[in-house]
Motif scaffolding. Structure first.
Motif, PDB file in Angstrom:
ATOM      1  N   GLU A   1       0.826  -1.202   0.000  1.00  0.00           N
ATOM      2  CA  GLU A   1       0.000   0.000   0.000  1.00  0.00           C
ATOM      3  C   GLU A   1       0.863   1.257   0.000  1.00  0.00           C
ATOM      4  O   GLU A   1       0.565   2.226  -0.709  1.00  0.00           O
ATOM      5  N   LEU A   2       1.939   1.261   0.779  1.00  0.00           N
ATOM      6  CA  LEU A   2       2.832   2.407   0.830  1.00  0.00           C
ATOM      7  C   LEU A   2       3.501   2.632  -0.524  1.00  0.00           C
ATOM      8  O   LEU A   2       3.571   3.766  -1.010  1.00  0.00           O
ATOM      9  N   VAL A   3       3.977   1.571  -1.148  1.00  0.00           N
ATOM     10  CA  VAL A   3       4.639   1.701  -2.452  1.00  0.00           C
ATOM     11  C   VAL A   3       3.653   2.217  -3.501  1.00  0.00           C
ATOM     12  O   VAL A   3       3.995   3.103  -4.297  1.00  0.00           O
ATOM     13  N   ILE A   4       2.430   1.713  -3.493  1.00  0.00           N
ATOM     14  CA  ILE A   4       1.416   2.189  -4.443  1.00  0.00           C
ATOM     15  C   ILE A   4       1.143   3.673  -4.207  1.00  0.00           C
ATOM     16  O   ILE A   4       1.065   4.461  -5.157  1.00  0.00           O
ATOM     17  N   ALA A   5       1.002   4.082  -2.945  1.00  0.00           N
ATOM     18  CA  ALA A   5       0.752   5.490  -2.625  1.00  0.00           C
ATOM     19  C   ALA A   5       1.916   6.374  -3.066  1.00  0.00           C
ATOM     20  O   ALA A   5       1.708   7.442  -3.652  1.00  0.00           O
ATOM     21  N   GLN A   6       3.143   5.916  -2.818  1.00  0.00           N
ATOM     22  CA  GLN A   6       4.322   6.703  -3.224  1.00  0.00           C
ATOM     23  C   GLN A   6       4.395   6.826  -4.751  1.00  0.00           C
ATOM     24  O   GLN A   6       4.669   7.912  -5.265  1.00  0.00           O
ATOM     25  N   ASP A   7       4.164   5.729  -5.457  1.00  0.00           N
ATOM     26  CA  ASP A   7       4.200   5.768  -6.923  1.00  0.00           C
ATOM     27  C   ASP A   7       3.096   6.652  -7.489  1.00  0.00           C
ATOM     28  O   ASP A   7       3.304   7.382  -8.460  1.00  0.00           O
ATOM     29  N   THR A   8       1.918   6.592  -6.872  1.00  0.00           N
ATOM     30  CA  THR A   8       0.803   7.431  -7.322  1.00  0.00           C
ATOM     31  C   THR A   8       1.131   8.902  -7.123  1.00  0.00           C
ATOM     32  O   THR A   8       0.886   9.732  -8.005  1.00  0.00           O
ATOM     33  N   LYS A   9       1.716   9.236  -5.969  1.00  0.00           N
ATOM     34  CA  LYS A   9       2.097  10.625  -5.717  1.00  0.00           C
ATOM     35  C   LYS A   9       3.113  11.107  -6.742  1.00  0.00           C
ATOM     36  O   LYS A   9       2.991  12.224  -7.268  1.00  0.00           O
ATOM     37  N   LYS A  10       4.117  10.290  -7.043  1.00  0.00           N
ATOM     38  CA  LYS A  10       5.115  10.666  -8.062  1.00  0.00           C
ATOM     39  C   LYS A  10       4.443  10.921  -9.408  1.00  0.00           C
ATOM     40  O   LYS A  10       4.778  11.889 -10.097  1.00  0.00           O
ATOM     41  N   LEU A  11       3.520  10.061  -9.787  1.00  0.00           N
ATOM     42  CA  LEU A  11       2.825  10.224 -11.070  1.00  0.00           C
ATOM     43  C   LEU A  11       1.989  11.499 -11.095  1.00  0.00           C
ATOM     44  O   LEU A  11       2.073  12.277 -12.039  1.00  0.00           O
ATOM     45  N   VAL A  12       1.238  11.743 -10.036  1.00  0.00           N
ATOM     46  CA  VAL A  12       0.412  12.944  -9.963  1.00  0.00           C
ATOM     47  C   VAL A  12       1.297  14.185  -9.977  1.00  0.00           C
ATOM     48  O   VAL A  12       1.017  15.154 -10.692  1.00  0.00           O
ATOM     49  N   ASP A  13       2.383  14.164  -9.200  1.00  0.00           N
ATOM     50  CA  ASP A  13       3.294  15.302  -9.180  1.00  0.00           C
ATOM     51  C   ASP A  13       3.888  15.561 -10.549  1.00  0.00           C
ATOM     52  O   ASP A  13       4.027  16.720 -10.958  1.00  0.00           O
ATOM     53  N   SER A  14       4.240  14.502 -11.286  1.00  0.00           N
ATOM     54  CA  SER A  14       4.846  14.681 -12.616  1.00  0.00           C
ATOM     55  C   SER A  14       3.849  15.256 -13.620  1.00  0.00           C
ATOM     56  O   SER A  14       4.229  15.973 -14.536  1.00  0.00           O
ATOM     57  N   LEU A  15       2.571  14.980 -13.422  1.00  0.00           N
ATOM     58  CA  LEU A  15       1.539  15.497 -14.333  1.00  0.00           C
ATOM     59  C   LEU A  15       1.224  16.965 -14.060  1.00  0.00           C
ATOM     60  O   LEU A  15       0.708  17.661 -14.919  1.00  0.00           O
TER      61      LEU A  15
END
Length: 87
Positions: free
Chosen positions: A71-85
Protein backbone atom coordinates in the motif's frame (compact mmCIF):
# COMPACT_ATOMS: atom_id res chain seq x y z
CA UNK A 1 12.12 -23.18 -17.10
CA UNK A 2 13.43 -19.76 -16.08
CA UNK A 3 15.85 -21.32 -13.59
CA UNK A 4 17.24 -23.58 -16.33
CA UNK A 5 17.51 -20.69 -18.79
CA UNK A 6 19.43 -18.67 -16.21
CA UNK A 7 21.73 -21.54 -15.31
CA UNK A 8 20.31 -21.81 -11.78
CA UNK A 9 19.23 -19.37 -9.13
CA UNK A 10 20.94 -17.65 -6.21
CA UNK A 11 17.99 -17.19 -3.86
CA UNK A 12 14.25 -17.44 -3.39
CA UNK A 13 12.52 -14.39 -1.92
CA UNK A 14 9.04 -14.85 -0.50
CA UNK A 15 7.28 -11.56 -0.01
CA UNK A 16 3.94 -9.77 0.12
CA UNK A 17 1.37 -10.08 2.83
CA UNK A 18 0.34 -13.71 2.29
CA UNK A 19 3.86 -14.93 1.53
CA UNK A 20 5.42 -13.27 4.53
CA UNK A 21 2.71 -14.48 6.92
CA UNK A 22 1.69 -17.96 5.74
CA UNK A 23 4.06 -20.81 6.62
CA UNK A 24 1.88 -23.39 4.86
CA UNK A 25 1.97 -21.41 1.61
CA UNK A 26 5.77 -21.10 1.80
CA UNK A 27 6.17 -24.82 2.48
CA UNK A 28 3.86 -25.75 -0.39
CA UNK A 29 5.48 -23.29 -2.80
CA UNK A 30 8.93 -24.74 -2.21
CA UNK A 31 7.93 -28.41 -1.92
CA UNK A 32 9.65 -30.57 -4.52
CA UNK A 33 12.33 -27.99 -5.35
CA UNK A 34 15.12 -29.76 -3.47
CA UNK A 35 16.60 -30.83 -6.83
CA UNK A 36 17.33 -27.12 -7.41
CA UNK A 37 18.95 -26.73 -4.00
CA UNK A 38 15.89 -25.15 -2.39
CA UNK A 39 14.86 -26.44 1.04
CA UNK A 40 13.32 -24.57 3.94
CA UNK A 41 13.69 -25.32 7.63
CA UNK A 42 10.30 -26.18 9.16
CA UNK A 43 11.09 -24.41 12.44
CA UNK A 44 12.45 -21.25 10.81
CA UNK A 45 9.43 -21.26 8.50
CA UNK A 46 7.14 -20.63 11.50
CA UNK A 47 8.43 -17.03 11.69
CA UNK A 48 6.08 -14.48 10.18
CA UNK A 49 6.29 -10.87 9.16
CA UNK A 50 10.05 -10.51 9.73
CA UNK A 51 13.03 -10.39 7.37
CA UNK A 52 14.63 -13.79 7.87
CA UNK A 53 16.56 -16.59 6.16
CA UNK A 54 14.37 -19.72 6.34
CA UNK A 55 16.78 -21.98 4.45
CA UNK A 56 17.46 -25.49 5.70
CA UNK A 57 21.08 -26.34 6.45
CA UNK A 58 21.01 -28.72 3.46
CA UNK A 59 19.94 -25.98 1.03
CA UNK A 60 22.41 -24.68 -1.52
CA UNK A 61 19.99 -21.90 -2.53
CA UNK A 62 18.97 -19.44 0.19
CA UNK A 63 15.27 -18.78 0.90
CA UNK A 64 14.26 -15.51 2.52
CA UNK A 65 11.11 -13.89 3.85
CA UNK A 66 11.16 -10.17 3.01
CA UNK A 67 8.13 -8.24 4.33
CA UNK A 68 6.68 -5.54 2.10
CA UNK A 69 4.23 -2.68 2.39
CA UNK A 70 2.45 -2.73 -0.95
CA UNK A 71 0.00 0.00 0.00
CA UNK A 72 2.83 2.41 0.83
CA UNK A 73 4.64 1.70 -2.45
CA UNK A 74 1.42 2.19 -4.44
CA UNK A 75 0.75 5.49 -2.63
CA UNK A 76 4.32 6.70 -3.22
CA UNK A 77 4.20 5.77 -6.92
CA UNK A 78 0.80 7.43 -7.32
CA UNK A 79 2.10 10.62 -5.72
CA UNK A 80 5.11 10.67 -8.06
CA UNK A 81 2.82 10.22 -11.07
CA UNK A 82 0.41 12.94 -9.96
CA UNK A 83 3.29 15.30 -9.18
CA UNK A 84 4.85 14.68 -12.62
CA UNK A 85 1.54 15.50 -14.33
CA UNK A 86 1.27 18.82 -12.48
CA UNK A 87 4.57 20.16 -13.81
Amino acid sequence: AYAAAMGGIDAVVITARIGENDAVLRAEATKGLEFMGIAIDAEKNKIRGKEVDISATTATVKSFIIPTNEELVIAQDTKKLVDSLQK
